[in-house]
Design a protein around this motif. Structure first.
Motif, PDB file in Angstrom:
ATOM      1  N   VAL A 206      -6.081  -3.646  -5.608  1.00 58.71           N
ATOM      2  CA  VAL A 206      -6.274  -2.494  -6.844  1.00 58.71           C
ATOM      3  C   VAL A 206      -6.878  -1.340  -6.169  1.00 58.71           C
ATOM      4  O   VAL A 206      -6.378  -0.358  -6.287  1.00 58.71           O
ATOM      5  N   VAL A 207      -8.408  -1.518  -5.667  1.00 58.23           N
ATOM      6  CA  VAL A 207      -8.961  -0.215  -5.228  1.00 58.23           C
ATOM      7  C   VAL A 207      -8.193   0.359  -3.887  1.00 58.23           C
ATOM      8  O   VAL A 207      -8.509   1.713  -3.942  1.00 58.23           O
ATOM      9  N   GLU A 208      -7.538  -0.335  -3.016  1.00 60.29           N
ATOM     10  CA  GLU A 208      -6.922   0.360  -2.136  1.00 60.29           C
ATOM     11  C   GLU A 208      -5.696   1.240  -2.750  1.00 60.29           C
ATOM     12  O   GLU A 208      -5.621   2.239  -2.185  1.00 60.29           O
ATOM     13  N   VAL A 209      -5.091   0.696  -3.459  1.00 60.51           N
ATOM     14  CA  VAL A 209      -3.844   1.574  -4.246  1.00 60.51           C
ATOM     15  C   VAL A 209      -4.449   2.581  -5.017  1.00 60.51           C
ATOM     16  O   VAL A 209      -3.842   3.639  -5.234  1.00 60.51           O
ATOM     17  N   MET A 210      -5.835   2.631  -5.696  1.00 55.33           N
ATOM     18  CA  MET A 210      -6.173   3.468  -6.337  1.00 55.33           C
ATOM     19  C   MET A 210      -6.800   4.635  -5.264  1.00 55.33           C
ATOM     20  O   MET A 210      -7.530   5.557  -5.777  1.00 55.33           O
ATOM     21  N   GLY A 211      -6.891   4.310  -3.950  1.00 50.48           N
ATOM     22  CA  GLY A 211      -7.176   5.296  -2.992  1.00 50.48           C
ATOM     23  C   GLY A 211      -8.870   5.144  -2.496  1.00 50.48           C
ATOM     24  O   GLY A 211      -9.427   6.249  -2.105  1.00 50.48           O
ATOM     25  N   LEU A 212      -9.339   3.917  -2.845  1.00 52.63           N
ATOM     26  CA  LEU A 212     -11.001   4.300  -2.645  1.00 52.63           C
ATOM     27  C   LEU A 212     -11.128   3.334  -1.492  1.00 52.63           C
ATOM     28  O   LEU A 212     -12.452   3.349  -0.810  1.00 52.63           O
ATOM     29  N   HIS A 213     -10.227   2.649  -0.717  1.00 54.04           N
ATOM     30  CA  HIS A 213     -10.293   2.227   0.621  1.00 54.04           C
ATOM     31  C   HIS A 213      -9.780   3.122   1.704  1.00 54.04           C
ATOM     32  O   HIS A 213      -8.779   3.714   1.209  1.00 54.04           O
ATOM     33  N   LEU A 214     -10.202   3.019   2.875  1.00 59.41           N
ATOM     34  CA  LEU A 214      -9.154   3.592   3.928  1.00 59.41           C
ATOM     35  C   LEU A 214      -7.875   2.524   4.046  1.00 59.41           C
ATOM     36  O   LEU A 214      -7.956   1.737   3.654  1.00 59.41           O
ATOM     37  N   PRO A 215      -6.693   3.555   4.146  1.00 59.63           N
ATOM     38  CA  PRO A 215      -5.381   2.945   4.095  1.00 59.63           C
ATOM     39  C   PRO A 215      -5.282   1.632   5.130  1.00 59.63           C
ATOM     40  O   PRO A 215      -5.906   1.565   6.372  1.00 59.63           O
ATOM     41  N   GLY A 216      -4.766   0.625   4.470  1.00 61.02           N
ATOM     42  CA  GLY A 216      -4.932  -0.849   5.197  1.00 61.02           C
ATOM     43  C   GLY A 216      -6.173  -1.516   5.551  1.00 61.02           C
ATOM     44  O   GLY A 216      -6.120  -2.523   6.158  1.00 61.02           O
TER      45      GLY A 216
ATOM     46  N   ILE B 113      -0.364  -0.959 -11.874  1.00 60.83           N
ATOM     47  CA  ILE B 113       0.880  -1.142 -11.473  1.00 60.83           C
ATOM     48  C   ILE B 113       0.791  -2.082 -10.331  1.00 60.83           C
ATOM     49  O   ILE B 113       1.676  -2.935 -10.172  1.00 60.83           O
ATOM     50  N   ALA B 114      -0.291  -1.832  -9.507  1.00 63.47           N
ATOM     51  CA  ALA B 114      -0.305  -2.749  -8.066  1.00 63.47           C
ATOM     52  C   ALA B 114      -0.624  -4.096  -8.780  1.00 63.47           C
ATOM     53  O   ALA B 114      -0.131  -5.334  -7.961  1.00 63.47           O
ATOM     54  N   LEU B 115      -1.640  -4.261  -9.891  1.00 65.36           N
ATOM     55  CA  LEU B 115      -1.980  -5.778 -10.284  1.00 65.36           C
ATOM     56  C   LEU B 115      -0.687  -6.317 -10.898  1.00 65.36           C
ATOM     57  O   LEU B 115      -0.474  -7.579 -10.393  1.00 65.36           O
ATOM     58  N   LEU B 116       0.211  -5.618 -11.551  1.00 67.87           N
ATOM     59  CA  LEU B 116       1.299  -6.110 -12.313  1.00 67.87           C
ATOM     60  C   LEU B 116       2.398  -6.744 -11.160  1.00 67.87           C
ATOM     61  O   LEU B 116       2.905  -7.641 -11.248  1.00 67.87           O
TER      62      LEU B 116
ATOM     63  N   GLY C 270       2.365  -6.299   3.470  1.00 68.79           N
ATOM     64  CA  GLY C 270       1.077  -6.151   2.801  1.00 68.79           C
ATOM     65  C   GLY C 270       1.057  -4.933   1.898  1.00 68.79           C
ATOM     66  O   GLY C 270       2.128  -4.221   1.180  1.00 68.79           O
ATOM     67  N   ILE C 271       0.073  -4.320   1.658  1.00 68.38           N
ATOM     68  CA  ILE C 271      -0.372  -3.182   0.878  1.00 68.38           C
ATOM     69  C   ILE C 271       0.657  -1.996   0.956  1.00 68.38           C
ATOM     70  O   ILE C 271       1.152  -1.373   0.145  1.00 68.38           O
ATOM     71  N   GLN C 272       0.758  -2.090   2.279  1.00 69.41           N
ATOM     72  CA  GLN C 272       1.591  -0.720   2.889  1.00 69.41           C
ATOM     73  C   GLN C 272       3.083  -0.844   2.402  1.00 69.41           C
ATOM     74  O   GLN C 272       3.351   0.307   1.999  1.00 69.41           O
TER      75      GLN C 272
ATOM     76  N   GLY D 193      -7.300  11.563   1.821  1.00 68.90           N
ATOM     77  CA  GLY D 193      -6.703  12.709   1.572  1.00 68.90           C
ATOM     78  C   GLY D 193      -5.817  12.812   0.715  1.00 68.90           C
ATOM     79  O   GLY D 193      -5.833  11.671  -0.270  1.00 68.90           O
ATOM     80  N   PHE D 194      -5.312  14.026   0.212  1.00 71.65           N
ATOM     81  CA  PHE D 194      -4.297  14.009  -0.964  1.00 71.65           C
ATOM     82  C   PHE D 194      -2.944  13.446  -0.714  1.00 71.65           C
ATOM     83  O   PHE D 194      -2.301  13.706   0.333  1.00 71.65           O
ATOM     84  N   GLY D 195      -2.593  12.564  -1.654  1.00 73.13           N
ATOM     85  CA  GLY D 195      -1.271  11.836  -1.661  1.00 73.13           C
ATOM     86  C   GLY D 195      -1.438  10.396  -1.132  1.00 73.13           C
ATOM     87  O   GLY D 195      -2.095  10.190  -0.238  1.00 73.13           O
ATOM     88  N   LEU D 196      -0.664   9.641  -2.086  1.00 75.84           N
ATOM     89  CA  LEU D 196      -0.623   8.163  -1.745  1.00 75.84           C
ATOM     90  C   LEU D 196       0.112   7.972  -0.581  1.00 75.84           C
ATOM     91  O   LEU D 196       0.332   6.770  -0.131  1.00 75.84           O
ATOM     92  N   HIS D 197       0.874   8.714  -0.105  1.00 72.58           N
ATOM     93  CA  HIS D 197       2.045   8.400   1.142  1.00 72.58           C
ATOM     94  C   HIS D 197       0.967   7.969   2.337  1.00 72.58           C
ATOM     95  O   HIS D 197       1.542   7.234   3.192  1.00 72.58           O
ATOM     96  N   ARG D 198      -0.363   8.289   2.289  1.00 74.08           N
ATOM     97  CA  ARG D 198      -1.016   7.867   3.402  1.00 74.08           C
ATOM     98  C   ARG D 198      -1.134   6.430   3.467  1.00 74.08           C
ATOM     99  O   ARG D 198      -1.556   5.669   4.462  1.00 74.08           O
ATOM    100  N   TYR D 199      -1.121   5.791   2.357  1.00 75.28           N
ATOM    101  CA  TYR D 199      -1.396   4.350   2.066  1.00 75.28           C
ATOM    102  C   TYR D 199       0.164   3.503   2.356  1.00 75.28           C
ATOM    103  O   TYR D 199       0.041   2.340   2.156  1.00 75.28           O
ATOM    104  N   ARG D 200       0.840   4.230   2.903  1.00 74.16           N
ATOM    105  CA  ARG D 200       2.161   3.548   3.561  1.00 74.16           C
ATOM    106  C   ARG D 200       1.909   3.309   5.059  1.00 74.16           C
ATOM    107  O   ARG D 200       2.689   2.610   5.627  1.00 74.16           O
TER     108      ARG D 200
END
Length: 627
Positions: A240-250, A298-301, A358-360, A381-388
């Protein structure tokens, strides 16, 4: 093949808008307070000389000079390290790594404070479990104490499990003008397969395996440093916290004691310095907005994550001035498909999930389907695309690369266009017994509707005795009440699962109804949990009698006792929560004030009071400023 990127789903957009409108006043007041707290440059410049000298007295060399001159960002390290718990033991080495990386980035890091970390796996079924949920509030307060010295311009939050991550975030949000990066430890390597562990547990419950057999199986499952590998609250936290942008990607599921884990930890130090100043300034209050919370839900669900987050996300959001409700979860669940099968929702563990993409991969397929907000602030940074993108080491350097466009194991992780189920893993049920949460991702379709006579208990010990005496060998809805937050701190009850599983395997209709919790370990038994109002608050669950027929229908979203309304209302409350005098031992007497102050489950079971603009110290005015 997946289709091109879709526009944002209408339901996701509508839920997000309603959340923003519902909490407009409280969010505005919160952001006003954060804007007022922010000052450019090292915050310690405002300290008197004596105060500042106390803050750097124990430092040495260049770090001491930098703190004295107030020319470098100060970074607080707040950690849940202890070496009893496998998930937190790897954090022992992190402060040294982080101090070095922060120094190289031009800042100074200090270990600002530790927070407690207790393990529900150890306290399960014990008196200590009654302190578990309240430990979240203690962690939040301890985090606030660590950050209260006006020495810091950013924070690194080291934590993994159940209440620890929510508590760290609630505390950090009181200092929401500071950037903050969460730093995880990663999962232990895969051990005994989860299906085999569950089999031995059930054999032991039936008396067909010895204690030594059971201990061998458990020790083979939980065998080294790192987070437990099943998809419980700890790994749901990371998801959840990674998809919320609080971890570094991956960062979430890289194992401890590996070069990549160390590289990611060190990068967190460098990154938080960058976030603390100039054009890159990104406080945690900006990251955790309404869109981020919707992304987390949404990630949780989509993964069938822990039911505990129907409490924790509500409580964390409240600390940011945002008002989430269980209706938000329920409405999103109807449009978010189930994309993962990780134990207890399947045979795989979290390492298998990570290896499959995984999450990516999850973020990518949800973004492409229009089921996540892409336009969000993150620590990357700005944008959730980094987490791909996933992190790797290339010639010893940390870099990110795109993950494969397809899942590497569709038995574990699937794209939106080929889900395991059309809707999410969590649902809300409601009826004349109040409201409750049910996790359906591991419940077979044929077990999602149960109608059977109730057998009522007020504790796990009485249930176990009745099971061992053969009194439950029939269709039954097991009711365990006086387990809510006001009664006894809302302990987790998933130690009941093996015995209930035995009854189900014998061909009986079986369900659990409780005002307690089951956590992410809840599995194949349909369990309506976190019933609110709870029995200790006079909820209808306190009026159920042995033999009453209870109907739990996870398909229709209903929860009822089939008793005439007038008769139910006329019944006396059948039992009472533990008295103050009896809630003693294992430190419980120290938590009486929290027990008296705690709110209901659907408001996060929090002790921190009502969510009003005045709660954040400022009146409401038009507009929502950004700090």
């Amino acid at each position: 093949m997946s289709s091109p990127r879709q526009p944002l789903n209408d339901t996701v957009a509508a839920v997000t808008q309603r959340i923003a409108e519902r909490g407009a006043a409280t969010r505005s007041a919160y952001l006003d307070r954060m804007a007022a707290a922010h000052r450019e440059g090292p915050v310690r410049r405002g300290l008197a000389c004596s105060n500042l000298a106390h803050g750097f007295a124990a430092m040495e060399g260049a770090d001491k000079e930098a703190l004295r001159a107030a020319r470098a960002p100060g970074v607080a390290i707040v950690s849940s390290y202890n070496d009893m718990l496998s998930a937190h033991q790897p954090l022992q080495e992190y402060p040294a790594w982080l101090k070095k990386s922060v120094r190289r980035a031009g800042g100074v890091a200090q270990f600002a404070g530790g927070v407690p970390a207790m393990c529900d796996g150890i306290t399960q079924g014990r008196a200590g479990m009654e302190l578990s949920l309240f430990s979240r509030e203690v962690i939040a307060m301890a985090t606030a104490i660590a950050l209260s010295h006006d020495m810091f311009d950013a924070a690194l939050l080291l934590g993994v499990c159940d209440k620890i991550v929510p508590g760290l975030l609630i505390g950090a949000l009181s200092f929401g003008h500071l950037p903050a990066v969460l730093v995880p430890a990663g999962p232990m390597n895969s051990g005994l397969p989860n299906k085999e562990k569950a089999r031995v547990r059930q054999l032991y419950a039936e008396g067909r395996a010895s204690r030594e057999d059971l201990l061998d199986a458990e020790a083979a499952s939980y065998h080294s440093a790192g987070t437990c590998t099943f998809y419980g609250t700890a790994n749901s936290n990371q998801m959840v916290v990674e998809v919320m942008g609080l971890h570094l990607p991956g960062a979430s599921f890289v194992p401890p004691n590996t070069p990549l884990r160390q590289a990611l930890t060190e990068e967190a130090g460098r990154r938080v310095v960058a976030l603390s100043r100039g054009a890159s300034y990104t406080p945690v209050s900006r990251v955790l907005d309404e869109k981020a919370f919707v992304n987390g839900m949404i990630a949780l669900l989509a993964t069938g994550g822990s039911t505990n987050h129907t409490l924790h996300l509500v409580a964390i959001a409240a600390a940011a001035g945002i008002q989430l409700t269980w209706d938000d979860f329920s409405e999103l669940s109807a449009v978010v498909p189930l994309l993962a099968r990780v134990y207890p929702n399947g045979a795989a563990d979290i390492n298998h999930f990570h290896a499959a993409g995984g999450i990516q991969f999850l973020v990518g397929t949800l973004l492409d389907a229009g089921l996540l907000h892409e336009d969000v602030h993150t620590v990357a940074g700005f944008g959730l695309h980094r987490y791909r993108q996933e992190p790797i080491l290339s010639d010893g350097e940390l870099v990110w690369r795109d993950v494969p466009a397809r899942s590497l194991d569709e038995d574990v992780l699937r794209p939106v266009w080929r889900p395991f189920a059309a809707d999410g893993g969590l649902r809300m049920v409601e009826g004349n017994l109040g409201r409750a949460v049910i996790k359906v991702s591991a419940v077979a379709p044929e077990h999602r509707v149960v109608q059977a006579p109730a057998r009522v208990f007020t504790g796990q010990e009485a249930f176990t005795a009745a099971f061992e005496a053969g009194e439950l060998d029939r269709d039954v809805v097991v009711v365990i009440r006086q387990q809510g937050p006001r009664a006894n701190g809302m302990p987790e009850l998933h130690g009941l699962t093996p015995a209930l599983g035995v009854l189900m395997d014998r061909g009986h209709q079986v369900a659990l109804l409780t005002d307690g919790r089951m956590s992410g370990a809840s599995g194949k038994i349909p369990a309506a949990i976190q019933v609110t109002p709870e029995a200790a608050a006079g909820g209808p669950i306190a009026r159920i009698a042995d033999g009453d027929v209870v109907r739990l229908d996870a398909r229709a979203g209903t929860l009822d006792v089939l008793v005439a309304e007038a008769e139910l209302a006329a019944r006396e409350l059948a039992d009472a929560p533990p008295s103050e005098a009896s809630w003693l031992g294992t430190g419980r007497e120290l938590f009486g004030a929290l027990r008296r102050a705690v709110g209901p489950a659907d408001q996060g079971a929090s002790v921190f009071g009502p969510l009003t603009p005045e709660h954040f110290g400022m009146p409401t005015h038009a507009g929502v400023p950004t700090p």
